[in-house]
Enzyme design. Sequence first.
Site, PDB file in Angstrom:
ATOM      1  N   GLU A 244       0.022  -7.240   9.128  1.00 39.87           N
ATOM      2  CA  GLU A 244      -1.359  -6.840   9.235  1.00 39.87           C
ATOM      3  C   GLU A 244      -2.350  -7.425   9.498  1.00 39.87           C
ATOM      4  O   GLU A 244      -3.299  -6.700  10.099  1.00 39.87           O
ATOM      5  CB  GLU A 244      -1.449  -6.727   7.491  1.00 39.87           C
ATOM      6  CG  GLU A 244      -2.719  -6.069   6.712  1.00 39.87           C
ATOM      7  CD  GLU A 244      -2.647  -6.053   5.297  1.00 39.87           C
ATOM      8  OE1 GLU A 244      -1.839  -6.740   4.857  1.00 39.87           O
ATOM      9  OE2 GLU A 244      -3.604  -5.337   4.648  1.00 39.87           O
TER      10      GLU A 244
ATOM     11  N   ASP B  95     -12.494  -5.498   3.274  1.00 35.67           N
ATOM     12  CA  ASP B  95     -12.848  -5.533   1.800  1.00 35.67           C
ATOM     13  C   ASP B  95     -13.443  -7.069   1.255  1.00 35.67           C
ATOM     14  O   ASP B  95     -14.348  -7.138   0.286  1.00 35.67           O
ATOM     15  CB  ASP B  95     -11.498  -5.615   0.977  1.00 35.67           C
ATOM     16  CG  ASP B  95     -10.746  -4.427   1.375  1.00 35.67           C
ATOM     17  OD1 ASP B  95     -11.433  -3.433   2.173  1.00 35.67           O
ATOM     18  OD2 ASP B  95      -9.380  -4.240   0.949  1.00 35.67           O
TER      19      ASP B  95
ATOM     20  N   TYR C 259      -7.335 -12.724   4.876  1.00 34.95           N
ATOM     21  CA  TYR C 259      -7.787 -11.296   5.118  1.00 34.95           C
ATOM     22  C   TYR C 259      -8.998 -10.661   5.861  1.00 34.95           C
ATOM     23  O   TYR C 259      -8.980 -11.148   7.046  1.00 34.95           O
ATOM     24  CB  TYR C 259      -8.240 -10.767   3.522  1.00 34.95           C
ATOM     25  CG  TYR C 259      -7.626  -9.135   3.070  1.00 34.95           C
ATOM     26  CD1 TYR C 259      -6.482  -8.699   3.632  1.00 34.95           C
ATOM     27  CD2 TYR C 259      -8.532  -8.678   2.293  1.00 34.95           C
ATOM     28  CE1 TYR C 259      -6.314  -7.323   3.340  1.00 34.95           C
ATOM     29  CE2 TYR C 259      -8.202  -7.444   1.831  1.00 34.95           C
ATOM     30  CZ  TYR C 259      -6.999  -6.720   2.355  1.00 34.95           C
ATOM     31  OH  TYR C 259      -6.911  -5.392   2.000  1.00 34.95           O
TER      32      TYR C 259
ATOM     33  N   TYR D  69       1.177  -1.181  -0.079  1.00 39.43           N
ATOM     34  CA  TYR D  69       0.088  -0.175  -0.114  1.00 39.43           C
ATOM     35  C   TYR D  69       0.811   1.224   0.091  1.00 39.43           C
ATOM     36  O   TYR D  69       1.196   1.792   1.085  1.00 39.43           O
ATOM     37  CB  TYR D  69      -1.008  -0.010   1.317  1.00 39.43           C
ATOM     38  CG  TYR D  69      -1.744  -1.226   1.469  1.00 39.43           C
ATOM     39  CD1 TYR D  69      -2.878  -1.420   0.630  1.00 39.43           C
ATOM     40  CD2 TYR D  69      -1.476  -2.075   2.626  1.00 39.43           C
ATOM     41  CE1 TYR D  69      -3.499  -2.733   0.809  1.00 39.43           C
ATOM     42  CE2 TYR D  69      -2.243  -3.192   2.979  1.00 39.43           C
ATOM     43  CZ  TYR D  69      -3.185  -3.631   1.955  1.00 39.43           C
ATOM     44  OH  TYR D  69      -3.852  -4.713   2.115  1.00 39.43           O
TER      45      TYR D  69
END
Length: 437
Positions: free
Chosen positions: A402, A167, A358, A30
């Site tokens: 993350e 997301d 994720y 990112y």
Amino acid sequence: MKENQLLLNAQSVLQNNWKNGFTIPCEGLYPFQWNWDSGFIAIGLAHIDLERAKQEIKSLLLGQWKNGFIPHILFHNKSDSYFPGPEVHASHLNAHAPKLPTSGITQPPVLGFAIEAIYDISNETEKTFVEEVYDQAFLLQQYFYTQRDPYDEGLVYICHNWESGTDNTPVWDLIWKDMDSPNYELNRRDTQHVDAVNRPSNREYQHYIHLIELFKEWRYDDTLIAKNCPFLIQDPLFNAMLIKSNESLVRLGKLLGKDKEVAQLSVWHQKAITTFNSKLFNEDKGAYVYYDLRNRRTIDYVSSSSFAPLFAGIATKAIADSIIKTHFNRGIFSGKENELLLCASFDPTSQDFDPKRYWRGPVWINLNWIIYHGLKRYGFKREAEQLKSDTLYLLEKFGFYEYFDPRKEVVEGLEIGYGGNNFSWSAALYIDFIKRA
Ligand code: DGY
């Protein structure tokens, strides 16, 4: 690792990700400025470098559109390590957009409460800063309540999964199922940085890009989006962040003598809380869920977003009790034998739960931070302490990844977290957990 050493490591993550005025979320993965990342990053920065914290917010405000909208990505710099870049988003198609290239979609509105946190962490010395940014923060709230609430309910919609911040949560699978997106050729870069099993699938990305292509056809016009977009959701996390920001801006507005703004924010705030409870709380699930405004149906899936409303003081005492009883402390999200670390990002009993991928299951530090403050706000001390110690355990064991696997047994045998490493908000919120929480 000792707390002091980890604090130093967190500082160097933020130092290394600082790019002359703003902080990238993660090198390679990112490489630009992201909206909600910046809010969390600024909170961490406020403890170690107030000037940078303020600069972070001011850089974000450079991307504000004339109608108050703040986009999810600001392309201050060039980088070819990310897809989709500025040419795909093409924000210039909308007359409100600034010269600075940005995306044309947004992210959970954390700005109002990030400004309040900077003020608090500065020991209330940063009133001038609050004065400098207040009007722009108010405009953002105004944008949402006047442009994204077509039935005047007090709840705003999101029109893209990237706007939710979560997301690829399985909640969106229901929307994709009915979408016939073309098979775009994708130039994905994320899977060059991170194992593809931890990221959204290619088919999901085609839906993400298809929505952007539709928005470009409509020149990012809110009226056309509300009328035609196949993805139109009242999301519990997004609305909770907006409501928390109302609350912060009411407090700060009183301090600055902004009577008109305070009165308007208070009207939005009350209405939002009433509708939020009547429309989004699901008694059977003991949690807040989602409403699909396009198809006029409740989507009664439970995710970590379902608990974010505690942070904004939306829940009544009875609702808060029901959430805790069902999901925490040997409830669904902690596992029957407390075999899960708090807090999985998606319902661990669902067949769609994927602890590695994720937003389909892994623990995220920003959601843990939000839920921790929510639990504290309602006086659930034991659960708040559990959440904090699980969060610190993960960061101390793995460092600033993350996201993380929530299964205790699996985590014991693992050596790394998932997704990007040296991830800015994981580092920033670690600093806040240690110095303030
Ligand atoms: C990504 O690229 O995965 C981001 O979350 C979208 O903003």
